[in-house]
Design a protein around this motif. Sequence first.
Motif, PDB file in Angstrom:
ATOM      1  N   MET A  40       0.934  -1.106  -0.021  1.00 30.02           N
ATOM      2  CA  MET A  40       0.185  -0.127  -0.193  1.00 30.02           C
ATOM      3  C   MET A  40       0.973   1.375   0.121  1.00 30.02           C
ATOM      4  SD  MET A  40      -2.604   1.104   2.842  1.00 30.02           S
ATOM      5  CE  MET A  40      -3.758   2.323   2.619  1.00 30.02           C
ATOM      6  N   ARG A  67      -8.590   8.808   7.292  1.00 28.18           N
ATOM      7  CA  ARG A  67      -8.946   7.388   7.163  1.00 28.18           C
ATOM      8  C   ARG A  67     -10.257   7.045   6.941  1.00 28.18           C
ATOM      9  NH1 ARG A  67      -6.512   3.705  12.092  1.00 28.18           N
ATOM     10  NH2 ARG A  67      -4.703   4.944  12.736  1.00 28.18           N
ATOM     11  N   LEU A  81      -9.914   3.513   5.070  1.00 24.76           N
ATOM     12  CA  LEU A  81      -9.294   2.864   5.810  1.00 24.76           C
ATOM     13  C   LEU A  81      -9.931   2.647   7.328  1.00 24.76           C
ATOM     14  CD1 LEU A  81      -5.927   5.086   4.982  1.00 24.76           C
ATOM     15  CD2 LEU A  81      -6.177   2.672   4.630  1.00 24.76           C
ATOM     16  N   PRO A  82      -9.192   1.739   8.208  1.00 23.51           N
ATOM     17  CA  PRO A  82      -9.803   1.428   9.418  1.00 23.51           C
ATOM     18  C   PRO A  82      -9.617   2.595  10.322  1.00 23.51           C
ATOM     19  CG  PRO A  82      -8.260  -0.442   8.977  1.00 23.51           C
ATOM     20  CD  PRO A  82      -7.858   0.999   7.682  1.00 23.51           C
ATOM     21  N   SER A 106      -8.440   4.890  17.257  1.00 27.69           N
ATOM     22  CA  SER A 106      -8.927   5.017  18.641  1.00 27.69           C
ATOM     23  C   SER A 106      -9.360   6.355  18.891  1.00 27.69           C
ATOM     24  CB  SER A 106      -8.136   4.602  19.607  1.00 27.69           C
ATOM     25  OG  SER A 106      -8.587   4.892  21.025  1.00 27.69           O
ATOM     26  N   LEU A 151      -0.023  -1.950   5.996  1.00 26.06           N
ATOM     27  CA  LEU A 151      -0.333  -0.730   6.615  1.00 26.06           C
ATOM     28  C   LEU A 151      -1.936  -0.716   7.060  1.00 26.06           C
ATOM     29  CD1 LEU A 151       1.116   2.426   5.026  1.00 26.06           C
ATOM     30  CD2 LEU A 151       1.798   1.094   7.245  1.00 26.06           C
ATOM     31  N   GLU A 152      -2.963  -1.301   6.239  1.00 24.52           N
ATOM     32  CA  GLU A 152      -4.303  -1.261   6.470  1.00 24.52           C
ATOM     33  C   GLU A 152      -4.421  -2.098   7.962  1.00 24.52           C
ATOM     34  OE1 GLU A 152      -6.167  -1.258   2.530  1.00 24.52           O
ATOM     35  OE2 GLU A 152      -7.821  -1.639   3.794  1.00 24.52           O
ATOM     36  N   MET A 157      -3.258  -0.399  10.958  1.00 25.92           N
ATOM     37  CA  MET A 157      -4.224   0.546  11.281  1.00 25.92           C
ATOM     38  C   MET A 157      -5.401   0.147  12.137  1.00 25.92           C
ATOM     39  SD  MET A 157      -4.776   3.372   8.252  1.00 25.92           S
ATOM     40  CE  MET A 157      -3.351   4.554   7.815  1.00 25.92           C
ATOM     41  N   SER A 160      -5.597  -0.633  17.798  1.00 24.32           N
ATOM     42  CA  SER A 160      -5.853   0.776  18.308  1.00 24.32           C
ATOM     43  C   SER A 160      -4.876   1.205  19.051  1.00 24.32           C
ATOM     44  CB  SER A 160      -7.126   0.489  19.304  1.00 24.32           C
ATOM     45  OG  SER A 160      -6.712   0.482  20.523  1.00 24.32           O
ATOM     46  N   VAL A 171      -2.288   3.010  17.259  1.00 27.24           N
ATOM     47  CA  VAL A 171      -1.322   3.346  16.250  1.00 27.24           C
ATOM     48  C   VAL A 171      -1.081   4.372  15.524  1.00 27.24           C
ATOM     49  CG1 VAL A 171      -0.786   2.485  13.840  1.00 27.24           C
ATOM     50  CG2 VAL A 171      -0.889   0.608  15.883  1.00 27.24           C
TER      51      VAL A 171
END
Lengths: 384, 384
Positions: free
Chosen positions: A1, A287, A292-293, A296, B323-324, B327, B330, B332
Motif C-alpha cells: 500500500m 482514514r 481505511l480502518p 481509537s 498498513l491497513e 491501522m 488501536s 497506532v
Amino acid sequence: MNLNDTKVGIIGGGQLGKMLIQEAKKMDFYVCVLAPSINSPAAKIADEVIVGDLYDEEKISEIVKKCDVTTYEIEHINTDILCSLEEEGYRIYPSPKILKTINNKYVQKEFLRKNNLPTPEFEKISDLKYTASKFGFPFVQKACIGGYDGRGVEVIKTEKDFSNALECDSFAEKYVEFEKELAVIVSRGINGEVKVFPVVEMMFDHNKNICDRIIAPGRIEKDIVEKVQEIAIKCVELLDGVGVFAIEMFLTKGGRVLINEIAPRVHNSGHYTIEACVTSQFEQHIRAICNLPLGSTDLIIPAVMVNILGEEGKNGHPFYKGLEDIMKISGVNIHIYGKKIVKPFRKMGHITVVDKSVEKAFSKATQVNRILKAISLEGYKSEE
Amino acid sequence: MNLNDTKVGIIGGGQLGKMLIQEAKKMDFYVCVLAPSINSPAAKIADEVIVGDLYDEEKISEIVKKCDVTTYEIEHINTDILCSLEEEGYRIYPSPKILKTINNKYVQKEFLRKNNLPTPEFEKISDLKYTASKFGFPFVQKACIGGYDGRGVEVIKTEKDFSNALECDSFAEKYVEFEKELAVIVSRGINGEVKVFPVVEMMFDHNKNICDRIIAPGRIEKDIVEKVQEIAIKCVELLDGVGVFAIEMFLTKGGRVLINEIAPRVHNSGHYTIEACVTSQFEQHIRAICNLPLGSTDLIIPAVMVNILGEEGKNGHPFYKGLEDIMKISGVNIHIYGKKIVKPFRKMGHITVVDKSVEKAFSKATQVNRILKAISLEGYKSEE
C-alpha cells in the motif's frame, strides 16, 4: 500500500484544510486543495493548489477529477456540481447530497424532526408577531442559509428587537434555557464503521457570540455523555455520512439533550483531539474517506482549547500578543493558522492546554485567555 | 509577535527535517530547507527549498544568510563554512563548533573523558593485535568519522575478524556487557534553560545492527533514570548546546551508566514524543533555537515506537505492506517519510503505538512488527 499514490482533494483553504493536510502528510498522502488564494492557510502546505472560487464549477470539476477522493472543509461550496460529479461516479465524501440537507438550516431541522431526533421547537417565520405570539419572548431567529460563527442568528427579546431581525428567509426556534452547550465528533467509514469522540463542553464569548473555549471531556454525568453520543451517532447514520461530523447540542436545565446544529466536516470543537486523543479528528477524517480502518477515539489527557479571535473593529496584519508568555505555561500547544489578515472575530489560531485534570487545564486556559487578550495590529490595512 | 516573520533554516532534507517543519508550521513559522533533492521528505513540505549538496559552501551561505536562525537535521554537513558564518554573527544552533567535537567520534570520546563523563574505555587503533592484547576479545572497532545507523562499527570477536576490520581511522572501545541500551533527549535554550525528556529503552534488530524499537518510558529503576538524565544534562551543558540533543547510553549489568554517543539534533529515539509527550522533541527544538520558552517534557501516555526499515538486498520503489491491518490496531500512529526509494535498512517511516501501560503498548508493537515484516517492492528499480 502506498498512501502517496492516493491523491486526496480538499475543497476549501482554511485552517481546517491546513490541519487535515498536516495529518495527511504524516502518512505521506498527496494532497491537492482548491483554495480562494495561494496564501490560504491550507494552500501554503498542500502538494498542489488550484486557486479558485469554491462555487466555480470548472475548478471543482478539476479537483474532483484529478483526485482519488475529494472532501471539503467548508459547507459553503457549489453543491450542485458536486452532486453531478458524484453521480458520474467520482468519490466525494461526505456525499454532497448531505449538504443539501444540512446547508439549509430549516431543512436540517426538518430532517431531525422527521427522524424523531430531539431538537428545539421551530417553525418558519412569515410574520414576527405571529411567531412571538406562538413562541413567546425571547425566541431565536435563524437564517435558513449562510449562517456561520454566530452570524445569521438573532435573539429576539422583545417587540423592539423586530427592527434588528434578519431580513432573509428564516425560521424561529424556541429559546432554550440551557445548562451547557455540548458538542461531539462522530466518525464513520465507507463500510459503516462508527467511532465517536468524547463529549465536550463549548463555552461562548457572549459579547462576540462565538465559541471561545472547548472543555474536553465535558463536565457532565455519564448518562448524559451516553445519550449525547447515541443521538450523534444516530444523526450521522441517518445521513449515511462518511467522514467526520460535529454535532452541537444543548443540555437543558431539565436534563434534556437537544440538537442545535450538525456540521458535515471537521470542526472547531474537535481541535483538542490533536493533542488529547489517540487519533485526531483530522487523521480520522482522512482514514474514513480513504476507506481505511478508523483509529481509537480515546482521550489520553484532559484538554481545554482556546480560540485566538480577531478583535472587534480591527482589520489588518495580525500581531499575536503574549505568545511568549503563553509558551511559559506548561501544557500549552500553539496553533497559528497563518491568515494574512485579521478581521473582527476571525479565527486566527487556537491554543490547546493539556493537564492531568480538566480543572487544572481550565485554570491554565483562563491564564492563557487573560494574556492573549487580543490580537493587536502592526498598523497597515488589509488588501485582501 | 509574528512567528511567520521568523525564517527558520534547516540544513538537511530527511525525515527529521520533515518532522521539524511539521511542528514549525503548526505555529506558522516560515521554513526554508537546504536539501539534496526537491523530492526529499522535508523539501516536499517546506515553504522554500534550496536544492544542493550539504557540503556546498555557497548553498549553505545562502540559507544561513536568508534565515533568521539556521539549524541542521544531520551532522554530516560542511562544518567549516558554518563556523565562519557563525563568527560573522549569523545565528546557527547548535553552534557548529559542537560538530567539530561530535563528528569525530574519537574527539567526542576524548571530550567525555576530559570532563569525567562516564564512557567505555577506548583508545586509538594503530595495531589490532596490540589493541586485542590490551582490551581482550571481543572489542568494538569504531570509525572516527562517518558512522551512521550501525555503519562504521565492527565487533571484533577473534583474530579471525581482523580481516573484516574497518580500514579507516578508527578507535577501539572495550566491549560493554550491557543490560539495556538507553537514550534520552535533552533540550536547552539560548538562555541556558534546560528540560529533559523521559529516559527510553532502545531495542536493536541485531541482524540489521540498527535500532528498531524505542520503549518509553524505559523499564528501569528511578535512580537509574535520574542518573541518566543528570549525565545527559551535564553533557549538553558542557557542550554549551542550544537545541535538542540525544544521548545514547549503556546500562551495564553492574548498574553503571556509560555514554555511548551524542547526537546534536533531534533523534530517532525521540520520535515517540510527538504522540506521547506534552511537547515533541521537534517543537522543543524550534522553541529552543528561536529563543522561546521550552515546553513541558512530561510523558502523557506510554509509547513504543517501531521503525519501518528497508529490507535487506532490496532497492527500488517502496511499498508498505500491511498498513491497513496495522491501522486496525488501536493506538497506532503511522508516519511515512515519503522517500522515493527504499534501500536496505533505510528508515522509511515509523509507527508509534500508545497505550495505558508500556506492557500493552509493547505487545501491540510486537503485533505491528509482525505484520509490517518488510517493505516489499512493486517491481521496478531505482533511478536515484
